[in-house]
Design a protein around this motif. Structure first.
Motif, PDB file in Angstrom:
ATOM      1  N   GLN A  38       0.828  -1.212   0.000  1.00  0.00           N
ATOM      2  CA  GLN A  38       0.000   0.000   0.000  1.00  0.00           C
ATOM      3  C   GLN A  38       0.859   1.258   0.000  1.00  0.00           C
ATOM      4  O   GLN A  38       0.572   2.217  -0.716  1.00  0.00           O
ATOM      5  N   ALA A  39       1.916   1.249   0.797  1.00  0.00           N
ATOM      6  CA  ALA A  39       2.811   2.406   0.835  1.00  0.00           C
ATOM      7  C   ALA A  39       3.478   2.607  -0.513  1.00  0.00           C
ATOM      8  O   ALA A  39       3.610   3.745  -0.994  1.00  0.00           O
ATOM      9  N   LYS A  81       2.311   1.783  -3.468  1.00  0.00           N
ATOM     10  CA  LYS A  81       1.308   2.318  -4.386  1.00  0.00           C
ATOM     11  C   LYS A  81       1.130   3.820  -4.186  1.00  0.00           C
ATOM     12  O   LYS A  81       1.012   4.578  -5.144  1.00  0.00           O
ATOM     13  N   LYS A  82       1.124   4.227  -2.923  1.00  0.00           N
ATOM     14  CA  LYS A  82       0.942   5.642  -2.594  1.00  0.00           C
ATOM     15  C   LYS A  82       2.168   6.462  -3.011  1.00  0.00           C
ATOM     16  O   LYS A  82       2.045   7.467  -3.702  1.00  0.00           O
ATOM     17  N   VAL A  83       3.333   6.022  -2.610  1.00  0.00           N
ATOM     18  CA  VAL A  83       4.578   6.747  -2.889  1.00  0.00           C
ATOM     19  C   VAL A  83       4.844   6.844  -4.392  1.00  0.00           C
ATOM     20  O   VAL A  83       5.229   7.886  -4.901  1.00  0.00           O
ATOM     21  N   GLN A 132       2.601   6.461  -6.673  1.00  0.00           N
ATOM     22  CA  GLN A 132       1.363   6.879  -7.341  1.00  0.00           C
ATOM     23  C   GLN A 132       0.941   5.870  -8.415  1.00  0.00           C
ATOM     24  O   GLN A 132       0.675   6.220  -9.564  1.00  0.00           O
ATOM     25  N   ASP A 189       6.832   5.091   5.972  1.00  0.00           N
ATOM     26  CA  ASP A 189       5.864   5.956   5.311  1.00  0.00           C
ATOM     27  C   ASP A 189       4.439   5.535   5.668  1.00  0.00           C
ATOM     28  O   ASP A 189       3.592   6.370   5.999  1.00  0.00           O
ATOM     29  N   TYR A 190       4.170   4.247   5.602  1.00  0.00           N
ATOM     30  CA  TYR A 190       2.841   3.725   5.912  1.00  0.00           C
ATOM     31  C   TYR A 190       2.417   4.109   7.328  1.00  0.00           C
ATOM     32  O   TYR A 190       1.311   4.607   7.548  1.00  0.00           O
ATOM     33  N   ARG A 224       1.768   7.904   7.745  1.00  0.00           N
ATOM     34  CA  ARG A 224       0.475   8.317   7.175  1.00  0.00           C
ATOM     35  C   ARG A 224      -0.673   7.906   8.094  1.00  0.00           C
ATOM     36  O   ARG A 224      -1.666   8.621   8.200  1.00  0.00           O
ATOM     37  N   ARG A 225      -0.550   6.762   8.722  1.00  0.00           N
ATOM     38  CA  ARG A 225      -1.620   6.295   9.618  1.00  0.00           C
ATOM     39  C   ARG A 225      -1.735   7.184  10.849  1.00  0.00           C
ATOM     40  O   ARG A 225      -2.820   7.433  11.333  1.00  0.00           O
TER      41      ARG A 225
END
Length: 162
Positions: free
Chosen positions: A117-118, A120-122, A124, A155-156, A159-160
């Motif tokens: 998930q991290a 995918k976010k980082v 994009q 990072d994950y 963000r949480r």
């Protein structure tokens, strides 16, 4: 054993179970774990499944099927092949073992939802990105995929909290 407890639960929950086990038997060894009844392990917050998995691991260590000391000098794929044979140990568990116990620097745990998930976010990445596409991205990080994973986990978690 700690990594088995971390499967599909929060790190805090796993640590709570591990600490409860330490209270019960002081020093965690395969032999001491096998002395506990299912009820005693349940009192240490072990699910029925994790009780079975921990028993399989303890028995494999005691009967010589698994030699944790020998793993220090074995290649990752040999270790994976040995551990995956045990019920309750899958690729994620092996990846985390290689990273945190054997300090291998080139592991990306594709089965870790937080890391994926991290990423995918980082990066994009689109929602439909495939497992193979993610693994291709991680190939660029060799031989330091473990370090990249640590950064993704950071990072994950950041963000949480935010």
């Amino acid at each position: 054993m700690h990594i088995i407890l971390e499967q599909q639960v929060s790190l805090a929950s796993a640590l709570s179970a591990l600490n409860k086990l330490k209270e019960a038997i002081q020093e965690i060894t395969p032999a001491r774990v096998l002395l506990l009844t299912d009820e005693e392990l349940k009192a240490c917050y072990f699910s029925r499944q994790k009780t079975a998995y921990v028993r399989y691991l303890a028995e494999a260590i005691l009967n010589g099927q698994i030699n944790l000391t020998a793993f220090e000098n074995q290649p990752d794929d040999e270790i994976r092949t040995s551990l995956i044979k045990l019920k309750g140990i899958g690729n994620w568990t092996v990846d985390v073992y290689l990273m945190f116990v054997l300090h291998r620097t080139d592991i990306f745990p594709i089965g870790d939802l937080a890391a994926v998930q991290a990423m995918k976010k980082v990066k994009q990445l689109p929602a439909g990105v495939t497992r193979d596409e993610i693994l291709m991205i991680t190939e660029q990080w060799q031989p330091y995929r473990t370090v990249a994973t640590m950064l993704l986990w950071h990072d994950y978690l950041s963000r949480r909290k935010g």
